[in-house]
Design a protein around this motif. Structure first.
Motif, short mmCIF file in Angstrom:
data_model
loop_
_atom_site.label_atom_id
_atom_site.label_comp_id
_atom_site.label_asym_id
_atom_site.label_seq_id
_atom_site.Cartn_x
_atom_site.Cartn_y
_atom_site.Cartn_z
N TYR A 44 -45.09 19.61 6.26
CA TYR A 44 -43.88 19.78 7.06
C TYR A 44 -43.57 21.25 7.26
O TYR A 44 -42.56 21.77 6.83
N ALA B 22 -44.19 15.34 11.94
CA ALA B 22 -44.69 14.71 10.72
C ALA B 22 -43.53 13.96 10.08
O ALA B 22 -42.72 14.53 9.38
N PRO C 69 -41.53 11.43 7.68
CA PRO C 69 -41.67 10.85 6.35
C PRO C 69 -41.88 9.33 6.44
O PRO C 69 -41.32 8.68 7.32
N SER D 206 -40.64 6.86 4.80
CA SER D 206 -39.42 6.04 4.77
C SER D 206 -38.73 6.02 6.14
O SER D 206 -38.11 5.02 6.53
N VAL D 207 -38.84 7.13 6.85
CA VAL D 207 -38.24 7.19 8.18
C VAL D 207 -39.04 6.34 9.16
O VAL D 207 -38.47 5.59 9.97
#
Lengths: 227, 227
Positions: B7, B157, B159, B161-162
Motif C-alpha cells: 500500500y 490495492a 484490503p 476485508s474491504v
C-alpha cells in the motif's frame, strides 16, 4: 482531553447510546424450545420461544412473534420494514438496510434476532420522542436547524458542513424542500450515530482525533456504503 | 514513505487517475455563444457551443449535444443515465448518483457539464477495458478475485476485508451469486476510487496513515453516504 469547542466526550459521545445499545452486544440467543426467564408463553407453539432481554415490553415481543411467521427466530429486511410500520411508520428500504447494518448480530448479518429487535425498537422510540420534541409545529417534518438541535440533544455535535451535506439530500425535490420526515431523520441520524461510533473506537480517550491507516479507513467506511 | 506491504504511493494512488481526472478540476466553462477553440460547429444552433477540452472524441461531443435537449450546457442524472446507455449500458441510478458525485463541477453539484462529461466518459471507457480484460470467460461478470485483480490493475490495492464487504452486497440474491456485472463493478470501483482520493488528500506524503479530527472524518465520509 481535547478542548476544541463542543466536540468533546460529552458531545460527540451519544448520551443516548446506553439505551440504544442496551444488551445488544452482550447477549446470546437461547436455543429454541427453551422457556424464557420472564414466563411469557402466549398462544404460540411452546417450542417457539426466542429469547428477549428481561423487561422487554410485551408489545415488542408480540410484534416480533407476529412478523416472524416462519418461526425462524429472526426477521429479514422486508419483515422488519413491515413490523416497524405497525409501531412507527413505513420506512424506506434504504433506512431499513441501515438499521439492520447498525443493529445486526455479527453471527447473522442479514437478519435481526429478538435481542437486536428489542434494542432497535427501543432506540426508535427514543428518537421518535426527540423528533416530536423538535417538530414544534407538528408538521411531521423538521428543518436543518431542528435537525442540528435534535442530533445535539441525542449527543451528536455535527459540524455544519456535515449537516449541510445531510440536508442537501432532501433538498433536491420540491416536495420535501429541505425538510426531513421521521424516515429521513432516522436515516440521517443513524449515519451520524454509526460513523461516530466507528470514530470513537479509534479514539478511545476522546482526544478528538484519530490516526488511521489506509486499510483501517477503508474497512471502517465501505460497509456503510454498501449496506 | 511507508513500506507496509503493497500500500505505497504506487499502489493505492491510482495509476489511472491522470486519465480519469484529466482537466476535470482545471477547466472552466466558456459562456454559451462563444465559439470553441477546436472549431466544431455541427448543425446545431451556433449559440449552443458548450466547451469541451481540445481532443475530445467527436462521439462524446455528439452524445452530449443529443442528450442536452434544453441546450442548458448541462445534463442531470436522468439524462446522464440515458446517454451512458448509448455508449455503455444502462447504469442503476445509484451508480449514476455516485458518478455525478465524483465527477461533479463544484459550482454545479447536481449537474454535469461538458468537461466533467468528457472526463467521466473517458474514465468509463478505461474501466471498461479493464473489466473486459478480467472477464476472461466473456460472461459479462467478474468474481471477487477478478475484482481484486481489476482494482489492483487500476492502482488500488484493496484490503481483503474491504473486498469482502464490497462483494457481499452482490452476494445476497441468487441471481448475481457474488458476481459483478459492469454496473456493479463501476459502483464498487468508484467507491474505492473516491475514498482513496479522499484519504490521499489527508496523506499527501504517502505515509500510509492520516490523522483525522472527528469533524474532518465526518466531512470526508458523509457526502458519499448521501450522494
Amino acid at each position: 482531553m481535547a478542548n476544541y469547542n463542543i466536540y468533546t466526550h460529552e458531545s460527540y459521545a451519544p448520551s443516548a447510546s446506553p439505551m440504544c445499545y442496551a444488551q445488544q452486544y452482550s447477549s446470546s440467543h437461547q436455543s429454541y424450545g427453551q422457556s424464557s426467564s420472564y414466563g411469557y408463553s402466549s398462544a404460540l407453539a411452546p417450542s417457539y420461544a426466542p429469547y428477549f432481554p428481561p423487561g422487554t415490553h410485551p408489545d415488542i415481543i408480540r410484534s416480533f412473534q407476529m412478523i416472524d411467521r416462519d418461526r425462524s427466530g429472526f426477521v429479514d429486511k422486508n419483515e422488519l420494514q413491515e413490523v416497524l410500520s405497525w409501531g412507527y411508520q413505513k420506512f424506506s428500504l434504504r433506512t431499513i438496510r441501515l438499521l439492520m447494518f447498525l443493529f445486526k448480530n455479527p453471527t447473522e448479518p442479514s437478519r435481526i434476532g429478538p435481542v437486536e429487535f428489542a434494542a432497535l425498537w427501543n432506540c426508535l422510540g427514543q428518537w421518535r420522542v426527540i423528533f416530536e420534541r423538535f417538530d414544534r409545529d407538528r408538521s411531521g417534518r423538521i428543518d436543518s436547524m431542528e435537525l442540528r438541535d435534535a442530533l445535539y440533544s441525542l449527543g451528536y455535535a455535527v459540524p455544519p458542513s456535515v449537516l449541510q451535506a445531510l440536508i442537501s439530500k432532501y433538498d433536491r425535490g420540491s416536495e420535501q424542500n429541505g425538510q426531513l420526515n421521521f424516515d429521513s431523520f432516522i436515516e440521517c441520524g443513524m449515519i451520524v450515530k454509526g460513523l461516530t461510533e466507528k470514530f470513537k473506537e479509534k479514539d478511545p480517550h476522546y482526544t478528538g482525533a484519530a490516526t488511521l491507516t489506509y486499510d483501517t479507513f477503508m474497512a471502517m467506511i465501505v460497509p456503510f456504503l454498501v449496506s
